[in-house]
Design a protein around this motif. Structure first.
Motif, PDB file in Angstrom:
ATOM      1  N   ARG A   1       0.727  -1.101   0.026  1.00 31.89           N
ATOM      2  CA  ARG A   1      -0.028   0.025   0.112  1.00 31.89           C
ATOM      3  C   ARG A   1       0.810   1.248  -0.048  1.00 31.89           C
ATOM      4  N   GLY A   2       2.082   0.910   0.663  1.00 32.85           N
ATOM      5  CA  GLY A   2       2.934   2.226   0.770  1.00 32.85           C
ATOM      6  C   GLY A   2       3.379   2.675  -0.737  1.00 32.85           C
ATOM      7  N   ILE A   3       3.811   1.650  -1.093  1.00 33.37           N
ATOM      8  CA  ILE A   3       4.154   1.673  -2.937  1.00 33.37           C
ATOM      9  C   ILE A   3       3.150   2.368  -3.543  1.00 33.37           C
ATOM     10  N   SER A   4       1.975   1.747  -3.392  1.00 31.52           N
ATOM     11  CA  SER A   4       0.877   2.550  -4.251  1.00 31.52           C
ATOM     12  C   SER A   4       0.636   3.701  -3.946  1.00 31.52           C
ATOM     13  N   TYR A   5       0.973   4.288  -2.680  1.00 29.47           N
ATOM     14  CA  TYR A   5       0.822   5.680  -2.257  1.00 29.47           C
ATOM     15  C   TYR A   5       1.863   6.558  -2.840  1.00 29.47           C
ATOM     16  N   LEU A   6       3.118   5.829  -3.242  1.00 30.51           N
ATOM     17  CA  LEU A   6       4.158   6.641  -3.990  1.00 30.51           C
ATOM     18  C   LEU A   6       3.932   6.711  -5.228  1.00 30.51           C
TER      19      LEU A   6
ATOM     20  N   GLU B   1       3.803  11.222   2.369  1.00 31.51           N
ATOM     21  CA  GLU B   1       3.376  11.053   3.809  1.00 31.51           C
ATOM     22  C   GLU B   1       2.713   9.862   4.122  1.00 31.51           C
ATOM     23  N   LYS B   2       1.651   9.495   3.156  1.00 34.06           N
ATOM     24  CA  LYS B   2       0.773   8.408   3.464  1.00 34.06           C
ATOM     25  C   LYS B   2       1.720   7.204   3.025  1.00 34.06           C
ATOM     26  N   ALA B   3       2.541   7.084   2.174  1.00 33.27           N
ATOM     27  CA  ALA B   3       3.635   6.061   2.076  1.00 33.27           C
ATOM     28  C   ALA B   3       4.360   5.789   3.275  1.00 33.27           C
ATOM     29  N   ILE B   4       4.886   6.992   3.738  1.00 29.94           N
ATOM     30  CA  ILE B   4       5.761   6.829   5.088  1.00 29.94           C
ATOM     31  C   ILE B   4       4.900   5.862   6.304  1.00 29.94           C
TER      32      ILE B   4
ATOM     33  N   GLU C   1       2.433   3.890   5.948  1.00 33.06           N
ATOM     34  CA  GLU C   1       2.289   2.571   5.634  1.00 33.06           C
ATOM     35  C   GLU C   1       3.446   1.812   5.786  1.00 33.06           C
ATOM     36  N   PHE C   2       4.504   2.339   5.493  1.00 35.07           N
ATOM     37  CA  PHE C   2       5.991   1.552   5.589  1.00 35.07           C
ATOM     38  C   PHE C   2       6.055   1.497   7.379  1.00 35.07           C
ATOM     39  N   LYS C   3       5.943   2.343   7.931  1.00 29.47           N
ATOM     40  CA  LYS C   3       6.070   2.108   9.230  1.00 29.47           C
ATOM     41  C   LYS C   3       5.076   1.361  10.026  1.00 29.47           C
ATOM     42  N   THR C   4       3.762   1.359   9.516  1.00 29.42           N
ATOM     43  CA  THR C   4       2.926   0.223   9.870  1.00 29.42           C
ATOM     44  C   THR C   4       3.128  -0.997   9.742  1.00 29.42           C
ATOM     45  N   ALA C   5       3.738  -1.378   8.366  1.00 30.37           N
ATOM     46  CA  ALA C   5       4.431  -2.655   8.204  1.00 30.37           C
ATOM     47  C   ALA C   5       5.644  -2.988   9.065  1.00 30.37           C
TER      48      ALA C   5
ATOM     49  N   PRO D   1      10.110  -2.825   4.271  1.00 26.92           N
ATOM     50  CA  PRO D   1       9.732  -1.520   4.366  1.00 26.92           C
ATOM     51  C   PRO D   1      10.773  -0.435   5.081  1.00 26.92           C
ATOM     52  N   TYR D   2      11.781  -1.019   5.864  1.00 25.04           N
ATOM     53  CA  TYR D   2      12.799  -0.286   6.014  1.00 25.04           C
ATOM     54  C   TYR D   2      13.799   0.591   5.097  1.00 25.04           C
ATOM     55  N   ASN D   3      13.993  -0.636   3.968  1.00 23.26           N
ATOM     56  CA  ASN D   3      14.597  -0.209   2.608  1.00 23.26           C
ATOM     57  C   ASN D   3      13.991   0.826   1.986  1.00 23.26           C
ATOM     58  N   ASN D   4      12.508   0.700   1.937  1.00 21.85           N
ATOM     59  CA  ASN D   4      11.698   1.520   1.358  1.00 21.85           C
ATOM     60  C   ASN D   4      11.761   3.130   2.012  1.00 21.85           C
ATOM     61  N   LEU D   5      11.603   2.978   3.166  1.00 21.44           N
ATOM     62  CA  LEU D   5      12.002   4.317   4.047  1.00 21.44           C
ATOM     63  C   LEU D   5      13.101   5.006   3.663  1.00 21.44           C
TER      64      LEU D   5
END
Length: 110
Positions: free
Chosen positions: A36-41, A47-50, A52-56, A66-70
């Motif tokens: 979902r974070g990738i979708s927001y990107l 901000e929504k992507a961040i 979602e990654f933190k939620t993951a 998700p650490y890599n994505n952040l």
């Protein structure tokens, strides 16, 4: 800028899936939030992507993706200290995952 982030994340997904490693699988909910974070990107909502990654990460703290994505997001934003933190976390979770190593090197170069 966001197309660059998305391209880097896709490369990271392939690097993660192609490595053939046998790690503990993250929960389905964590994978859902990461995707979902990738979708927001894709929608350019960083901000929504961040979020979602933190939620993951909260759902599956050993899930390196998700650490890599952040780390990638913060690298692109120029927040290098934060990027280093998340990329080092991704490496600590999965030393064979190539993407955070590459991004960390790019951050140090910058």
């Amino acid at each position: 800028m966001f197309k660059k982030i998305i391209a880097l994340l896709v490369i990271g997904l392939c690097a993660n899936g192609c490595a053939g490693k046998k790690n503990i699988l993250p929960s389905e909910q964590a994978v859902y939030h990461n995707n979902r974070g990738i979708s927001y990107l894709n929608e350019q909502d960083v901000e929504k992507a961040i979020f979602e990654f933190k939620t993951a990460i909260e759902l599956a703290p050993d899930y390196a993706e998700p650490y890599n994505n952040l780390g990638v997001i913060y690298k692109i934003k120029g927040e290098f200290d934060t990027a280093v933190h998340y990329l080092q976390q991704a490496i600590a979770k999965d030393k064979k995952y190539a993407s955070p190593h590459n991004h960390l090197a790019a951050v140090y170069l910058a």
